[in-house]
Design an enzyme around this catalytic site. Structure first.
Site, short mmCIF file in Angstrom:
data_model
loop_
_atom_site.label_atom_id
_atom_site.label_comp_id
_atom_site.label_asym_id
_atom_site.label_seq_id
_atom_site.Cartn_x
_atom_site.Cartn_y
_atom_site.Cartn_z
N TYR A 22 0.69 -0.92 0.35
CA TYR A 22 0.19 0.38 -0.04
C TYR A 22 0.86 1.32 0.01
O TYR A 22 -0.01 2.09 0.17
CB TYR A 22 -1.21 0.10 1.15
CG TYR A 22 -2.22 -1.07 1.04
CD1 TYR A 22 -3.19 -1.15 0.17
CD2 TYR A 22 -1.97 -1.83 2.30
CE1 TYR A 22 -4.13 -3.03 0.46
CE2 TYR A 22 -3.00 -3.44 1.97
CZ TYR A 22 -3.57 -3.80 1.03
OH TYR A 22 -4.81 -4.43 0.86
N HIS A 77 -15.95 -6.28 -0.91
CA HIS A 77 -16.15 -7.62 -0.87
C HIS A 77 -16.90 -8.11 0.00
O HIS A 77 -17.47 -9.68 -0.93
CB HIS A 77 -14.81 -8.44 -0.79
CG HIS A 77 -13.59 -7.64 -1.33
ND1 HIS A 77 -13.28 -7.45 -2.68
CD2 HIS A 77 -12.75 -7.60 -1.09
CE1 HIS A 77 -12.20 -6.24 -3.08
NE2 HIS A 77 -11.62 -6.55 -2.20
N HIS A 97 -9.51 1.56 -5.89
CA HIS A 97 -8.82 0.93 -5.28
C HIS A 97 -7.55 0.91 -5.94
O HIS A 97 -7.22 1.26 -6.57
CB HIS A 97 -8.82 -0.44 -5.22
CG HIS A 97 -10.32 -1.04 -5.14
ND1 HIS A 97 -10.83 -1.22 -3.64
CD2 HIS A 97 -11.16 -1.08 -5.95
CE1 HIS A 97 -12.00 -1.73 -3.29
NE2 HIS A 97 -12.68 -2.01 -5.05
O1 CA2 Z 1 -6.99 -1.86 -2.75
C1 CA2 Z 1 -7.44 -1.38 -2.12
O2 CA2 Z 1 -7.65 0.29 -2.38
C2 CA2 Z 1 -8.77 -2.07 -1.65
O3 CA2 Z 1 -9.89 -1.38 -1.09
C3 CA2 Z 1 -7.46 -1.87 0.05
C4 CA2 Z 1 -8.00 -2.99 1.11
C5 CA2 Z 1 -8.22 -4.34 0.09
O4 CA2 Z 1 -9.28 -5.12 1.42
C6 CA2 Z 1 -9.08 -4.76 -0.98
O5 CA2 Z 1 -8.83 -5.77 -1.10
C7 CA2 Z 1 -8.26 -3.67 -1.89
C8 CA2 Z 1 -7.20 -2.95 2.52
C9 CA2 Z 1 -7.21 -1.51 2.96
C10 CA2 Z 1 -6.22 -2.12 4.01
O6 CA2 Z 1 -4.95 -1.08 4.33
C11 CA2 Z 1 -3.72 -1.29 4.87
C12 CA2 Z 1 -3.63 0.08 5.07
C13 CA2 Z 1 -1.95 -0.05 5.44
C14 CA2 Z 1 -2.07 -0.83 5.92
C15 CA2 Z 1 -2.51 -2.29 6.67
C16 CA2 Z 1 -3.77 -2.29 5.83
#
Ligand code: CA2
Length: 137
Positions: A22, A77, A97
């Site tokens: 991320y 999801h 996303h």
């Molecule tokens: O890629 C994306 O933007 C997502 O929406 C991010 C979600 C994930 O569940 C989707 O499948 C795709 C997860 C967000 C979690 O963000 C974090 C950021 C830093 C550390 C841990 C999690």
């Protein structure tokens, strides 16, 4: 134009955990860059880890704002409720996303948001939000 950027669960951890997936910038820092870059738009930011709060925010702005840029994160999801809210409001919603969810686990290939969204942008890192905002210019 008044645009809400609405982030779902765990996106408050951006820049603090899992930088390999991320990135290493916090959303608060990135939001400052966005407000400078899109000074012609009136940007508002809201993040919640709670499904009902996300639904309430969509309802709150969904008849007065000009757009919503929505990253519902993991609720993308799973949440019929957020998907229904997106369909219920008048304000166009662009789903974003950070990661390319189609390159990831199968459960991330399903979105309850996309069928009600004006469009979907994914896989460009934080730049996905820039691209979504461009669509409102
Ligand atoms: O890629 C994306 O933007 C997502 O929406 C991010 C979600 C994930 O569940 C989707 O499948 C795709 C997860 C967000 C979690 O963000 C974090 C950021 C830093 C550390 C841990 C999690």
């Amino acid at each position: 134009m008044k645009i809400l950027i609405l982030n779902g669960p765990n996106l408050n951890l951006l820049g603090k955990r899992e930088p390999e997936v991320y990135g290493n910038q916090t959303f608060e820092d990135y939001f400052k860059e966005l407000t400078a870059k899109f000074s012609d738009l009136e940007l508002v930011y809201y993040q919640s880890n709670i499904e009902g709060e996300i639904i309430s925010k969509i309802q709150e702005v969904g008849f007065s704002f000009d757009g919503i840029v929505l990253n519902a994160a993991s609720y993308t999801h799973t949440s019929v409720g957020i998907g229904d809210a997106v369909k219920a409001v008048e304000t166009p919603v662009v789903e974003v996303h950070i990661s390319n969810t189609h390159k990831r686990e199968d459960f991330r290939h399903v979105s309850y948001i996309s069928s009600g969204a004006k469009g979907v942008i994914l896989g460009f890192g934080l730049q996905s939000y820039d691209l979504a905002l461009e669509s409102f210019r």
